[in-house]
Write an enzyme that holds these catalytic residues in place. Sequence first.
Site, mmCIF file in Angstrom:
data_model
loop_
_atom_site.group_PDB
_atom_site.id
_atom_site.type_symbol
_atom_site.label_atom_id
_atom_site.label_comp_id
_atom_site.label_asym_id
_atom_site.label_seq_id
_atom_site.Cartn_x
_atom_site.Cartn_y
_atom_site.Cartn_z
ATOM 1 N N ASN A 11 0.654 -1.049 0.426
ATOM 2 C CA ASN A 11 0.452 -0.255 0.068
ATOM 3 C C ASN A 11 1.187 0.554 -0.006
ATOM 4 O OD1 ASN A 11 -1.772 1.720 0.060
ATOM 5 N ND2 ASN A 11 -2.864 1.691 2.742
ATOM 6 N N LYS A 13 0.360 4.354 0.007
ATOM 7 C CA LYS A 13 -0.859 5.424 0.077
ATOM 8 C C LYS A 13 -0.024 6.386 -0.927
ATOM 9 C CE LYS A 13 -0.226 3.472 5.117
ATOM 10 N NZ LYS A 13 -0.292 3.392 6.320
ATOM 11 N N HIS A 91 -9.660 1.185 4.888
ATOM 12 C CA HIS A 91 -8.789 1.181 5.750
ATOM 13 C C HIS A 91 -8.961 2.238 7.052
ATOM 14 C CE1 HIS A 91 -3.944 3.237 6.681
ATOM 15 N NE2 HIS A 91 -3.745 1.776 5.168
ATOM 16 N N GLU A 93 -6.734 4.851 8.123
ATOM 17 C CA GLU A 93 -5.930 6.579 7.030
ATOM 18 C C GLU A 93 -7.731 7.163 6.388
ATOM 19 O OE1 GLU A 93 -3.182 5.408 5.278
ATOM 20 O OE2 GLU A 93 -2.325 5.153 7.132
ATOM 21 N N GLU A 162 -5.643 -4.405 10.126
ATOM 22 C CA GLU A 162 -4.049 -3.415 11.160
ATOM 23 C C GLU A 162 -4.575 -2.601 11.855
ATOM 24 O OE1 GLU A 162 -2.352 -2.916 6.586
ATOM 25 O OE2 GLU A 162 -4.460 -0.306 7.534
ATOM 26 N N GLY A 168 2.279 2.809 10.981
ATOM 27 C CA GLY A 168 3.499 3.538 10.785
ATOM 28 C C GLY A 168 4.566 4.784 11.299
ATOM 29 N N SER A 207 3.389 -1.599 10.179
ATOM 30 C CA SER A 207 4.732 -1.039 10.309
ATOM 31 C C SER A 207 5.183 -2.975 10.370
ATOM 32 C CB SER A 207 4.994 -0.725 11.974
ATOM 33 O OG SER A 207 4.466 -0.004 12.152
HETATM 34 P P1 13P Z 1 3.039 1.199 7.873
HETATM 35 O O1 13P Z 1 3.283 -0.688 7.477
HETATM 36 O O2 13P Z 1 3.618 1.819 6.863
HETATM 37 O O3 13P Z 1 2.894 0.827 9.298
HETATM 38 O O4 13P Z 1 1.377 0.662 6.765
HETATM 39 C C1 13P Z 1 0.003 -0.200 7.497
HETATM 40 C C2 13P Z 1 -0.688 -0.254 6.251
HETATM 41 O O5 13P Z 1 -1.329 1.671 6.828
HETATM 42 C C3 13P Z 1 -0.872 -0.482 5.377
HETATM 43 O O6 13P Z 1 -1.928 -0.544 4.775
#
Ligand code: 13P
Length: 246
Positions: A11, A13, A91, A93, A162, A168, A207
């Site tokens: 992903n 983003k 997600h 976010e 997640e 992150g 992460s």
């Molecule tokens: P990170 O691997 O940067 O923590 O992000 C995870 C994520 O949100 C994948 O969709």
Amino acid sequence: MTVRRPLIAANWKMNGDRELVTMMAATLQCIDSSHEILICPPVIFLSDFPKSTQYRLGAQNVSSEKAGAFTGEISADMIRAAGAEYVILGHSERRCLFAETDATVLQKAQQALRVGITPIICFGETLSERQQEKTMWVLAQHLDAVYAAQPDLLAESVIAYEPVWAIGTGLTATPEQAQQVHSFIRQHLARINADAAAKVRILYGGSVNADNWPTLFSQPDIDGALVGGASLKPAEFAAICQMAKE
Ligand code: 13P
């Protein structure tokens, strides 16, 4: 025992550029992995990826509407035409920053399925929910809002667990914590359809990197990863894709 083919998904983003597309495509072209590999870049880059049997492509969002006067939205037909076979939905976010609800996720999933795109539906608890020991309760509410509402979606989607506090942040769930939640998700969904719950792939995200992935992946109910930051580094992402399930 049910065999679930592992899925390692990137992903990106709102990151990356054409140079990263070229580097990632070239890197994945040379690796040897029996897992399904998926890249979800910003949609503008989907059609820049060379066609390959080494990886599939996905989007990070899709409109809940089929077509029409929805300025700025991109439809399921459009992402499909650009090469997407998967779409990430719900997600954290999107839930936190763009007020997406389980009802929106359901509408978007229906649009995706209409054109043959597989939804990857994300669920996870916040830090305060975990601290209050509400993790399983929160997940059950969200899972029911999606899968009890539309049971046939279970056989046609992928799930991503997640934990919001692990995204992150550099914090990961321990392999035991992640396995406990993945196993709970599968058991909870078995009440809707035991066969589909045994077959559905449940990815872990939060992460993930090349160092912590082997122990997470060794857990029986962890069927793959949804990788954020580490998926922007072609060599590290390729290393994750090549790790075998022990
Ligand atoms: P990170 O691997 O940067 O923590 O992000 C995870 C994520 O949100 C994948 O969709």
